[in-house]
Design a protein around this motif. Structure first.
Motif, PDB file in Angstrom:
ATOM      1  N   PRO A 190       0.669  -1.154   0.102  1.00  0.00           N
ATOM      2  CA  PRO A 190      -0.070  -0.027   0.012  1.00  0.00           C
ATOM      3  C   PRO A 190       0.814   1.303  -0.073  1.00  0.00           C
ATOM      4  N   HIS A 191       2.092   1.198   0.146  1.00  0.00           N
ATOM      5  CA  HIS A 191       2.894   2.492   0.297  1.00  0.00           C
ATOM      6  C   HIS A 191       3.998   2.590  -0.861  1.00  0.00           C
ATOM      7  N   ASP A 192       3.714   1.814  -1.827  1.00  0.00           N
ATOM      8  CA  ASP A 192       4.398   1.876  -3.085  1.00  0.00           C
ATOM      9  C   ASP A 192       4.047   2.905  -3.855  1.00  0.00           C
ATOM     10  N   LYS A 193       4.991   4.140  -4.113  1.00  0.00           N
ATOM     11  CA  LYS A 193       4.438   5.168  -4.583  1.00  0.00           C
ATOM     12  C   LYS A 193       4.397   4.911  -6.223  1.00  0.00           C
ATOM     13  N   LYS A 194       5.017   4.188  -6.910  1.00  0.00           N
ATOM     14  CA  LYS A 194       5.176   3.785  -8.316  1.00  0.00           C
ATOM     15  C   LYS A 194       3.681   3.027  -8.661  1.00  0.00           C
ATOM     16  N   LEU A 195       3.557   2.137  -7.679  1.00  0.00           N
ATOM     17  CA  LEU A 195       2.116   1.449  -7.986  1.00  0.00           C
ATOM     18  C   LEU A 195       0.971   2.407  -7.897  1.00  0.00           C
ATOM     19  N   LEU A 196       1.038   3.283  -7.103  1.00  0.00           N
ATOM     20  CA  LEU A 196      -0.210   4.319  -6.948  1.00  0.00           C
ATOM     21  C   LEU A 196      -0.180   5.284  -8.132  1.00  0.00           C
ATOM     22  N   LYS A 197       1.146   5.593  -8.816  1.00  0.00           N
ATOM     23  CA  LYS A 197       1.092   6.592  -9.894  1.00  0.00           C
ATOM     24  C   LYS A 197       0.514   5.855 -11.197  1.00  0.00           C
ATOM     25  N   LYS A 198       0.840   4.347 -11.158  1.00  0.00           N
ATOM     26  CA  LYS A 198       0.366   3.630 -12.149  1.00  0.00           C
ATOM     27  C   LYS A 198      -1.211   3.526 -12.059  1.00  0.00           C
ATOM     28  N   ARG A 199      -1.840   3.430 -10.631  1.00  0.00           N
ATOM     29  CA  ARG A 199      -3.241   3.602 -10.763  1.00  0.00           C
ATOM     30  C   ARG A 199      -3.785   4.958 -11.146  1.00  0.00           C
TER      31      ARG A 199
END
Length: 230
Positions: A190-199
């Motif tokens: 839940p704290h992975d910035k790159k994954l959140l940017k992908k979303r």
């Protein structure tokens, strides 16, 4: 030789590139295509800092690793149930498990590199040229063939490979499916910035403007550029 290979793993930084290359060449000169060395060369090219700078070399390195794995032997072995009382069979399984992991890792790295190469071409100034279009067609064929090979040996929705699966869903315009898989991945990290940017990017591709704006606001709150002083 094993000690030299172990030393290679410690020479992954850019500042140690010459030492790495010298030692790798020395080992390969005495033992051509020594798999542990080829794996270390692949990992070095695929470091987070360098992978997008050396995509062609990275793909070639992955293919070299893949070529060293006897997939027929793997297929025959895993097609037979392991006898838990057979120590020789268990030893062989452990050895082949390592090779299977090397194979799937190399296939994943190659697929990711092909995806990055595709993105770079699409975002280049010459994206609409005939040459670029031919290159993109070839990359697409390679990506699909590589993904199909990975599917033979691994469950591509597993955490280790799911980002490549998400990329493929996106490439086939199955964006909602890609988003669903990405949300599952985010729930585990839940704290992975790159994954959140992908979303955020996928929400934009779905034209879900309100949700995209909501995520962008939360992204700023999660990862502020500056923190308020106490």
């Amino acid at each position: 030789r094993d000690l030299k290979v172990a030393r290679l793993a410690k020479l992954q930084g850019d500042k140690k590139a010459e030492d790495f290359d010298r030692l790798a060449e020395e080992i390969l000169e005495n033992t051509p295509n020594h798999l542990p060395v080829l794996v270390e060369q692949l990992k070095r090219l695929d470091s987070e800092a360098n992978r997008k700078k050396n995509l062609d070399q990275l793909i070639a390195a992955a293919e070299t690793v893949i070529a060293q794995i006897d997939t027929e032997t793997l297929a025959k072995h895993y097609g037979v149930k392991l006898n838990p009382d057979d120590d020789d069979a268990k030893s062989e399984r452990a050895n082949l498990d390592k090779k299977l992991n090397i194979l799937t890792d190399a296939l994943y790295r190659k697929g990711r590199a092909l995806g990055y190469l595709d993105t770079q071409l699409r975002e280049s100034e010459n994206a609409e040229s005939d040459n670029s279009k031919k290159q993109l067609e070839e990359i697409d064929k390679q990506f699909e063939a590589n993904f199909a090979e990975l599917q033979k040996w691994a469950e591509t929705t597993d955490d280790k490979f799911v980002l490549l699966h998400i990329r493929r869903e996106n490439r086939h315009d199955r964006i909602a499916s890609a988003l669903k898989l990405l949300n599952q991945k985010i729930s585990r990290s839940p704290h992975d910035k790159k994954l959140l940017k992908k979303r955020i990017r996928l929400l934009g591709e779905l034209n879900w403007g309100e949700w995209k704006a909501h995520e962008e606001t939360w992204q700023i709150r999660r990862f502020p550029s500056k923190y308020q002083p106490f």
